[in-house]
Design a protein around this motif. Structure first.
Motif, mmCIF file in Angstrom:
data_model
loop_
_atom_site.group_PDB
_atom_site.id
_atom_site.type_symbol
_atom_site.label_atom_id
_atom_site.label_comp_id
_atom_site.label_asym_id
_atom_site.label_seq_id
_atom_site.Cartn_x
_atom_site.Cartn_y
_atom_site.Cartn_z
ATOM 1 N N PHE A 147 -1.937 -33.854 29.869
ATOM 2 C CA PHE A 147 -1.811 -35.113 30.610
ATOM 3 C C PHE A 147 -0.376 -35.300 31.123
ATOM 4 O O PHE A 147 -0.153 -35.656 32.285
ATOM 5 C CB PHE A 147 -2.219 -36.275 29.696
ATOM 6 C CG PHE A 147 -2.273 -37.591 30.387
ATOM 7 C CD1 PHE A 147 -3.313 -37.881 31.265
ATOM 8 C CD2 PHE A 147 -1.289 -38.548 30.178
ATOM 9 C CE1 PHE A 147 -3.374 -39.103 31.901
ATOM 10 C CE2 PHE A 147 -1.344 -39.767 30.820
ATOM 11 C CZ PHE A 147 -2.388 -40.038 31.675
ATOM 12 N N SER A 207 -10.311 -31.995 9.170
ATOM 13 C CA SER A 207 -10.915 -32.677 10.331
ATOM 14 C C SER A 207 -9.865 -33.484 11.079
ATOM 15 O O SER A 207 -9.809 -33.480 12.301
ATOM 16 C CB SER A 207 -12.058 -33.548 9.821
ATOM 17 O OG SER A 207 -12.306 -34.565 10.723
ATOM 18 N N ILE A 208 -8.980 -34.185 10.308
ATOM 19 C CA ILE A 208 -7.935 -35.003 10.942
ATOM 20 C C ILE A 208 -6.923 -34.107 11.669
ATOM 21 O O ILE A 208 -6.515 -34.403 12.800
ATOM 22 C CB ILE A 208 -7.230 -35.875 9.879
ATOM 23 C CG1 ILE A 208 -8.230 -36.911 9.424
ATOM 24 C CG2 ILE A 208 -5.938 -36.494 10.425
ATOM 25 C CD1 ILE A 208 -7.780 -38.267 9.143
ATOM 26 N N MET A 257 -4.180 -32.407 24.467
ATOM 27 C CA MET A 257 -4.627 -33.260 25.575
ATOM 28 C C MET A 257 -3.447 -34.048 26.160
ATOM 29 O O MET A 257 -3.280 -34.156 27.375
ATOM 30 C CB MET A 257 -5.704 -34.210 25.082
ATOM 31 C CG MET A 257 -6.563 -34.762 26.193
ATOM 32 S SD MET A 257 -7.893 -35.701 25.530
ATOM 33 C CE MET A 257 -7.065 -37.162 25.054
ATOM 34 N N LEU A 258 -2.602 -34.584 25.258
ATOM 35 C CA LEU A 258 -1.413 -35.326 25.712
ATOM 36 C C LEU A 258 -0.473 -34.428 26.513
ATOM 37 O O LEU A 258 0.077 -34.844 27.530
ATOM 38 C CB LEU A 258 -0.655 -35.887 24.501
ATOM 39 C CG LEU A 258 -1.103 -37.246 23.991
ATOM 40 C CD1 LEU A 258 -0.223 -37.679 22.822
ATOM 41 C CD2 LEU A 258 -1.032 -38.308 25.077
ATOM 42 N N PHE A 313 -8.399 -32.925 14.850
ATOM 43 C CA PHE A 313 -8.391 -34.000 15.857
ATOM 44 C C PHE A 313 -6.998 -34.194 16.452
ATOM 45 O O PHE A 313 -6.828 -34.299 17.669
ATOM 46 C CB PHE A 313 -8.882 -35.301 15.194
ATOM 47 C CG PHE A 313 -8.620 -36.514 16.027
ATOM 48 C CD1 PHE A 313 -9.306 -36.723 17.214
ATOM 49 C CD2 PHE A 313 -7.655 -37.451 15.642
ATOM 50 C CE1 PHE A 313 -9.058 -37.842 17.985
ATOM 51 C CE2 PHE A 313 -7.408 -38.553 16.417
ATOM 52 C CZ PHE A 313 -8.104 -38.756 17.584
ATOM 53 N N SER A 352 8.124 -40.732 53.541
ATOM 54 C CA SER A 352 7.721 -41.982 54.185
ATOM 55 C C SER A 352 8.952 -42.788 54.595
ATOM 56 O O SER A 352 9.041 -43.295 55.714
ATOM 57 C CB SER A 352 6.842 -42.766 53.212
ATOM 58 O OG SER A 352 6.751 -44.079 53.588
ATOM 59 N N THR A 400 10.607 -41.196 57.534
ATOM 60 C CA THR A 400 9.878 -41.466 58.783
ATOM 61 C C THR A 400 10.180 -42.872 59.292
ATOM 62 O O THR A 400 10.418 -43.074 60.494
ATOM 63 C CB THR A 400 8.354 -41.343 58.553
ATOM 64 O OG1 THR A 400 8.101 -40.107 57.908
ATOM 65 C CG2 THR A 400 7.573 -41.413 59.841
ATOM 66 N N ASN A 402 -11.830 -33.358 4.834
ATOM 67 C CA ASN A 402 -11.443 -34.525 5.620
ATOM 68 C C ASN A 402 -10.081 -34.313 6.295
ATOM 69 O O ASN A 402 -9.874 -34.637 7.460
ATOM 70 C CB ASN A 402 -11.387 -35.707 4.654
ATOM 71 C CG ASN A 402 -11.490 -37.017 5.393
ATOM 72 O OD1 ASN A 402 -11.862 -37.005 6.560
ATOM 73 N ND2 ASN A 402 -11.165 -38.095 4.743
ATOM 74 N N PHE A 443 4.376 -37.692 44.371
ATOM 75 C CA PHE A 443 4.468 -39.054 44.891
ATOM 76 C C PHE A 443 5.882 -39.381 45.336
ATOM 77 O O PHE A 443 6.083 -39.988 46.391
ATOM 78 C CB PHE A 443 4.024 -40.062 43.823
ATOM 79 C CG PHE A 443 2.609 -40.475 43.999
ATOM 80 C CD1 PHE A 443 2.254 -41.368 44.993
ATOM 81 C CD2 PHE A 443 1.610 -39.976 43.188
ATOM 82 C CE1 PHE A 443 0.944 -41.748 45.176
ATOM 83 C CE2 PHE A 443 0.298 -40.340 43.362
ATOM 84 C CZ PHE A 443 -0.041 -41.225 44.360
ATOM 85 N N GLY A 498 6.500 -37.718 48.553
ATOM 86 C CA GLY A 498 5.772 -38.451 49.603
ATOM 87 C C GLY A 498 6.501 -39.720 49.992
ATOM 88 O O GLY A 498 6.632 -40.043 51.168
ATOM 89 N N LYS A 499 7.015 -40.434 48.983
ATOM 90 C CA LYS A 499 7.740 -41.682 49.230
ATOM 91 C C LYS A 499 9.010 -41.402 50.037
ATOM 92 O O LYS A 499 9.344 -42.121 50.975
ATOM 93 C CB LYS A 499 8.068 -42.336 47.887
ATOM 94 C CG LYS A 499 8.825 -43.643 47.975
ATOM 95 C CD LYS A 499 7.994 -44.760 48.543
ATOM 96 C CE LYS A 499 8.795 -46.036 48.693
ATOM 97 N NZ LYS A 499 8.071 -47.041 49.462
ATOM 98 N N GLU A 512 -6.041 -31.332 18.764
ATOM 99 C CA GLU A 512 -6.763 -31.514 20.032
ATOM 100 C C GLU A 512 -6.107 -32.616 20.877
ATOM 101 O O GLU A 512 -5.905 -32.476 22.079
ATOM 102 C CB GLU A 512 -8.204 -31.893 19.696
ATOM 103 C CG GLU A 512 -9.156 -31.817 20.879
ATOM 104 C CD GLU A 512 -10.528 -32.326 20.479
ATOM 105 O OE1 GLU A 512 -11.150 -32.997 21.309
ATOM 106 O OE2 GLU A 512 -10.955 -32.056 19.342
ATOM 107 N N PHE A 513 -5.715 -33.693 20.177
ATOM 108 C CA PHE A 513 -5.133 -34.842 20.860
ATOM 109 C C PHE A 513 -3.761 -34.499 21.447
ATOM 110 O O PHE A 513 -3.440 -34.877 22.586
ATOM 111 C CB PHE A 513 -5.032 -36.008 19.870
ATOM 112 C CG PHE A 513 -4.726 -37.299 20.550
ATOM 113 C CD1 PHE A 513 -5.681 -37.916 21.358
ATOM 114 C CD2 PHE A 513 -3.492 -37.907 20.412
ATOM 115 C CE1 PHE A 513 -5.402 -39.107 21.997
ATOM 116 C CE2 PHE A 513 -3.205 -39.085 21.052
ATOM 117 C CZ PHE A 513 -4.163 -39.700 21.838
ATOM 118 N N SER A 547 0.809 -35.418 34.933
ATOM 119 C CA SER A 547 1.534 -36.617 35.379
ATOM 120 C C SER A 547 2.864 -36.227 36.018
ATOM 121 O O SER A 547 3.251 -36.788 37.043
ATOM 122 C CB SER A 547 1.827 -37.543 34.208
ATOM 123 O OG SER A 547 0.644 -37.932 33.628
#
Lengths: 142, 126
Positions: B21, B6-7, B17-18, B10, B39, B42, B3, B32, B35-36, B13-14, B25
């Protein structure tokens, strides 16, 4: 039972992650849309004012008259006249043979604007255009 | 024991992934913000174009008047921009005024637009 509880927690964590990602994408697309809108408004204001300025500069005979309650910029050519005016939130123009009475709805749309003002003061024609909160003024020497 | 493994699996993996991410980001936010900035630049340039065109139209008929009074109708300095007008005079058979108009960003102090306008003075000033 224990196994399914673990699975449930994992799924819950992944769901929260996916939800947060979804919110981020929505926020980013909204920010991007705002950016594009701001740019478009700014470009449209400049384009409309430069169009009007070019009309004034290209013409030898130009005047501001009130036609059917609307202030019109009239470019006078030998056999026809070019009326530029604001009607139903749109800057329009129409070419008519001298003295022909036209309907304001007949004009061809140049640009959509939230407000437009035109006045002639001492040899200068002052144009004011507005889209959303952005207002631009241009004074053109006749 | 199984058990716990398994944790840990997980969580590893998490965390990976973070990390991915966060990496994506960071790149996205960076793009962004760039781009701002473009803008805003301009929009400032467009605003400057209109301001400078107004002043240039006025300076086309300049004939040696007091510059402060002559450009009284225009706002030359505000929170967003600063406009500087310098006039140089060339005297020959006629008098020629060369107006150099500089539009500067108030915050970055960068010159965004710069143009020169010529006007011919009347014989009274010759």
């Amino acid at each position: 039972m224990r196994y399914s509880k673990e699975l449930l927690i994992k799924l819950l964590v992944y769901t929260i992650m996916v939800f947060c990602s979804f919110l981020l994408v929505i926020y980013a697309s909204s920010a991007y849309r705002n950016m594009i809108d701001e740019n478009n408004n700014s470009e449209n204001l400049v384009v409309s004012l430069n169009y009007l300025k070019t009309k004034v500069k290209m013409s030898e005979n130009i005047e501001v008259i009130n036609y059917k309650g609307v202030d019109c910029l009239v470019v006078i050519y030998d056999k026809y006249k070019n009326y530029i005016y604001y009607d139903n939130n749109q800057l329009k123009e129409v070419y008519v043979i001298n003295n022909y009475e036209f309907d304001l709805n007949d004009g061809e749309v140049i640009m959509t604007l939230d407000d437009y003002d035109l006045e002639e003061i001492g040899g200068y024609i002052n144009f004011t255009v507005q889209i959303d909160d952005e207002i631009r003024k241009l004074s053109v020497n006749k | 024991m199984k058990n716990k493994k398994s944790i840990y699996g997980f969580l590893t993996e998490f965390v990976i992934m973070l990390f991915v991410f966060a990496l994506v980001s960071t790149v996205a936010v960076n793009l962004f913000s760039k781009g701002k900035m473009l803008s805003v630049e301009t929009i400032r340039t467009n605003e400057g174009l209109i301001v400078i065109e107004n002043i240039a139209e006025r300076m086309k008929t300049y004939n040696g008047e007091d510059l402060n009074n002559y450009l009284n109708d225009f706002s030359l300095v505000n929170d967003n921009y600063n406009v500087e007008v310098n006039v140089s005079v060339t005297k020959g058979n006629y008098i020629l005024y060369n107006s150099n108009i500089i539009y500067t960003d108030s915050i970055s102090r960068n010159v965004i637009l710069e143009i020169n306008v010529l006007s011919i003075g009347s014989e009274d000033y010759d």
